[in-house]
Design an enzyme around this catalytic site. Structure first.
Site, PDB file in Angstrom:
ATOM      1  N   GLY A   8       0.815  -1.208   0.000  1.00 47.89           N
ATOM      2  CA  GLY A   8       0.000   0.000   0.000  1.00 47.89           C
ATOM      3  C   GLY A   8       0.848   1.258   0.000  1.00 47.89           C
ATOM      4  O   GLY A   8       1.756   1.401   0.818  1.00 47.89           O
ATOM      5  N   GLU A 165     -17.841  17.078   4.294  1.00 44.90           N
ATOM      6  CA  GLU A 165     -16.879  17.699   3.368  1.00 44.90           C
ATOM      7  C   GLU A 165     -17.376  17.596   1.925  1.00 44.90           C
ATOM      8  O   GLU A 165     -17.222  18.520   1.133  1.00 44.90           O
ATOM      9  CB  GLU A 165     -15.500  17.047   3.524  1.00 44.90           C
ATOM     10  CG  GLU A 165     -14.868  17.385   4.873  1.00 44.90           C
ATOM     11  CD  GLU A 165     -13.377  17.104   4.935  1.00 44.90           C
ATOM     12  OE1 GLU A 165     -12.941  16.060   4.434  1.00 44.90           O
ATOM     13  OE2 GLU A 165     -12.640  17.952   5.499  1.00 44.90           O
TER      14      GLU A 165
HETATM   15  P1  NAD Z   1     -18.111   7.995   9.749  1.00 41.71           P
HETATM   16  O1  NAD Z   1     -18.326   6.623  10.274  1.00 41.71           O
HETATM   17  O2  NAD Z   1     -17.326   8.954  10.543  1.00 41.71           O
HETATM   18  O3  NAD Z   1     -19.561   8.672   9.476  1.00 41.71           O
HETATM   19  C1  NAD Z   1     -20.595   7.983   8.844  1.00 41.71           C
HETATM   20  C2  NAD Z   1     -21.939   8.673   9.097  1.00 41.71           C
HETATM   21  O4  NAD Z   1     -22.936   7.919   8.412  1.00 41.71           O
HETATM   22  C3  NAD Z   1     -22.339   8.726  10.562  1.00 41.71           C
HETATM   23  O5  NAD Z   1     -22.798  10.019  10.867  1.00 41.71           O
HETATM   24  C4  NAD Z   1     -23.455   7.682  10.665  1.00 41.71           C
HETATM   25  O6  NAD Z   1     -24.423   8.005  11.651  1.00 41.71           O
HETATM   26  C5  NAD Z   1     -24.044   7.710   9.265  1.00 41.71           C
HETATM   27  N1  NAD Z   1     -24.723   6.456   8.898  1.00 41.71           N
HETATM   28  C6  NAD Z   1     -24.278   5.184   9.083  1.00 41.71           C
HETATM   29  N2  NAD Z   1     -25.189   4.300   8.630  1.00 41.71           N
HETATM   30  C7  NAD Z   1     -26.220   5.024   8.146  1.00 41.71           C
HETATM   31  C8  NAD Z   1     -27.468   4.682   7.541  1.00 41.71           C
HETATM   32  N3  NAD Z   1     -27.846   3.434   7.328  1.00 41.71           N
HETATM   33  N4  NAD Z   1     -28.292   5.686   7.170  1.00 41.71           N
HETATM   34  C9  NAD Z   1     -27.940   6.960   7.346  1.00 41.71           C
HETATM   35  N5  NAD Z   1     -26.793   7.340   7.916  1.00 41.71           N
HETATM   36  C10 NAD Z   1     -25.937   6.385   8.310  1.00 41.71           C
HETATM   37  O7  NAD Z   1     -17.499   7.770   8.285  1.00 41.71           O
HETATM   38  P2  NAD Z   1     -16.697   8.802   7.342  1.00 41.71           P
HETATM   39  O8  NAD Z   1     -17.299  10.149   7.358  1.00 41.71           O
HETATM   40  O9  NAD Z   1     -16.581   8.100   6.045  1.00 41.71           O
HETATM   41  O10 NAD Z   1     -15.254   8.883   7.998  1.00 41.71           O
HETATM   42  C11 NAD Z   1     -14.423   7.718   8.096  1.00 41.71           C
HETATM   43  C12 NAD Z   1     -13.186   8.052   8.940  1.00 41.71           C
HETATM   44  O11 NAD Z   1     -12.359   8.979   8.261  1.00 41.71           O
HETATM   45  C13 NAD Z   1     -13.544   8.698  10.275  1.00 41.71           C
HETATM   46  O12 NAD Z   1     -12.672   8.219  11.244  1.00 41.71           O
HETATM   47  C14 NAD Z   1     -13.323  10.160  10.027  1.00 41.71           C
HETATM   48  O13 NAD Z   1     -13.011  10.877  11.209  1.00 41.71           O
HETATM   49  C15 NAD Z   1     -12.164  10.136   9.043  1.00 41.71           C
HETATM   50  N6  NAD Z   1     -12.208  11.350   8.186  1.00 41.71           N
HETATM   51  C16 NAD Z   1     -11.550  12.449   8.642  1.00 41.71           C
HETATM   52  C17 NAD Z   1     -11.584  13.622   7.893  1.00 41.71           C
HETATM   53  C18 NAD Z   1     -10.846  14.850   8.402  1.00 41.71           C
HETATM   54  O14 NAD Z   1     -10.083  14.736   9.373  1.00 41.71           O
HETATM   55  N7  NAD Z   1     -11.052  16.013   7.808  1.00 41.71           N
HETATM   56  C19 NAD Z   1     -12.288  13.671   6.694  1.00 41.71           C
HETATM   57  C20 NAD Z   1     -12.966  12.523   6.253  1.00 41.71           C
HETATM   58  C21 NAD Z   1     -12.923  11.359   7.021  1.00 41.71           C
END
Ligand code: NAD
Length: 402
Positions: A8, A165
């Site tokens: 990776g 975002e």
């Molecule tokens: P996440 O798990 O943080 O968020 C997913 C969201 O989808 C949650 O709010 C959840 O309640 C919702 N969800 C889940 N199942 C659902 C359903 N069936 N119906 C409707 N809503 C539902 O996932 P992510 O946003 O992809 O992030 C993944 C990881 O990457 C996290 O750890 C995040 O902190 C990190 N990340 C960080 C940044 C940053 O630092 N700027 C940016 C993007 C992602």
């Protein structure tokens, strides 16, 4: 000569590579990735929304490979056999290793919800992000031909960091979409369907409200507290009433799935003790039963002693893990004791479009333009840590004033 295989070329893997390449110790490295380029996974939403070209978030892996120390192989990893110390590639080739660093990254998680893989678009790599953008443009053209308003509707499923975002960038991308459709930007309808009611729970309510208010002012329509139950072709089915279980349908020709991620499926298929593709590693980031196998980045889970839960998967922690894996391999090569991985989050900042953001730096809340500036600096720093000065000057975000 000892052979170190790195799987990776994401944040974690490339960080390990760069650190190991600096060492004067005698060893050879083989780096494997399915692509010839590294991509900034934190910026995929911009490519999906069309606010950045893919070239801006990628650079060739060969730019960071020192051919005197490292061989790069472009191939897909299919299986890791820790007992025979071999990695199988889709090409049929097998790689033997003395030390292995697994940084295979994340994939989209559907949670078994029906219709997700068939009817929603994922955003997990450059190709899928480009596909989202091409799809949106095609839907805009179809609107121009049919005048069916469903072609102007975009649903973001899930309002985690990724979803928030993406919403910000989609709002910024409206102008271009509207031009293709032959409408004014306000006619492009952007929705977000989210299971919980309290968004961005990692931030205090005031800070989370700042993001929600901005996106609402920019026309985002929320369906919060509405868990998605199924994705049908062109339709998001969500639970509208938690008591009765009554469902509602939202029609839209673009449905983007951002409800969370899991680690690479290769972990489970290779027999690692994993949960959602993440392996709980030892304190020094090695696999519990194999001290020559490091598991880092999104396939790794390290317990946060404060919260008693694994740290969230972020680029920040992946970079730190990458450095530590390199350091510990060098210790092992010299017959020294490995070090314990410790992590202190420097905070997290989420962008909402190009010039707004919100988050925590240390324990201090930041929002608005200053937060956006910080976010760009964070992105430049991670680019510097994997790609070095050349890539940072070419791809960094110095467009700070708008
Ligand atoms: P996440 O798990 O943080 O968020 C997913 C969201 O989808 C949650 O709010 C959840 O309640 C919702 N969800 C889940 N199942 C659902 C359903 N069936 N119906 C409707 N809503 C539902 O996932 P992510 O946003 O992809 O992030 C993944 C990881 O990457 C996290 O750890 C995040 O902190 C990190 N990340 C960080 C940044 C940053 O630092 N700027 C940016 C993007 C992602």
């Amino acid at each position: 000569m000892k052979e170190i295989v790195i799987l990776g070329a994401g944040y974690a893997g490339l960080r390990t590579l760069r650190e190991l390449q600096k060492s004067k110790e005698e060893f050879h490295i083989t780096l494997v990735d399915q692509n010839t380029y590294h991509f900034e996974a934190t910026d995929l939403h911009e490519v999906a929304a069309g606010t950045q070209p893919k070239e801006k978030i990628t650079y060739p892996i060969k730019d960071v490979v020192n051919p005197e120390k490292t061989t790069f192989i472009q191939a897909t990893v299919t299986k890791i056999d820790r007992d025979s110390q071999k990695v199988a590639l889709a090409t049929g080739q097998e790689l033997a290793y003395d030390y292995l660093v697994v940084g295979l990254g994340f994939q989209s998680e559907s949670f078994g919800i029906p219709g997700v893989s068939e009817n929603a678009l994922e955003m997990v790599d450059v190709d899928s992000a480009v596909k989202v953008n091409q799809h949106i443009h095609e839907m805009m053209r179809q609107y121009a031909a049919t005048k069916n308003e469903d072609f102007l509707k975009i649903v973001v499923c899930g309002a985690g960091f990724t979803g928030i975002e993406l919403l910000g960038s989609l709002v910024e991308g409206k102008k271009e979409m509207a031009e293709i459709a032959g409408v004014t930007p306000d006619k492009i309808q952007i929705y977000c369907v989210e299971a919980v009611t309290r968004l961005l729970p990692m931030f205090d309510e005031k800070l989370a409200d700042y993001a929600i208010k901005h996106l609402t002012d920019w026309g985002v329509q929320w369906r919060t507290g509405k868990p998605i139950k199924e994705i049908k072709p062109g339709i998001v089915v969500y639970q509208d009433d938690a008591d009765t279980g009554a469902r509602k349908e939202l029609a839209a020709k673009t449905i983007i799935w951002t409800t969370g991620v899991s680690g690479s499926h290769v972990m489970g298929e290779s027999g690692f003790a994993e949960r959602r593709g993440r392996v709980m590693v030892s304190e020094d980031l090695t696999d519990n039963d194999h001290k020559n196998v490091y598991v880092i980045g999104d396939v790794s889970a390290v317990m946060d002693p404060e919260s008693q839960r694994p740290y969230p998967t972020t680029a920040q922690i992946a970079l730190k893990m990458g450095s530590m894996a390199a350091k510990n391999i060098l210790h092992q090569l010299k017959g020294e004791k490995t070090e314990t991985f410790t992590f202190k989050s420097q905070g997290s900042v989420a962008s909402i479009g190009n010039s707004h953001a919100l988050g925590l730096v240390g324990k201090t809340s930041v929002k608005g333009y200053p937060a956006s500036f910080i976010k760009k600096m964070i992105m430049n720093k991670s680019l510097l840590e994997t790609g070095g000065v050349k890539e940072t000057l070419a791809k960094g975000r110095f467009d700070l004033y708008h």
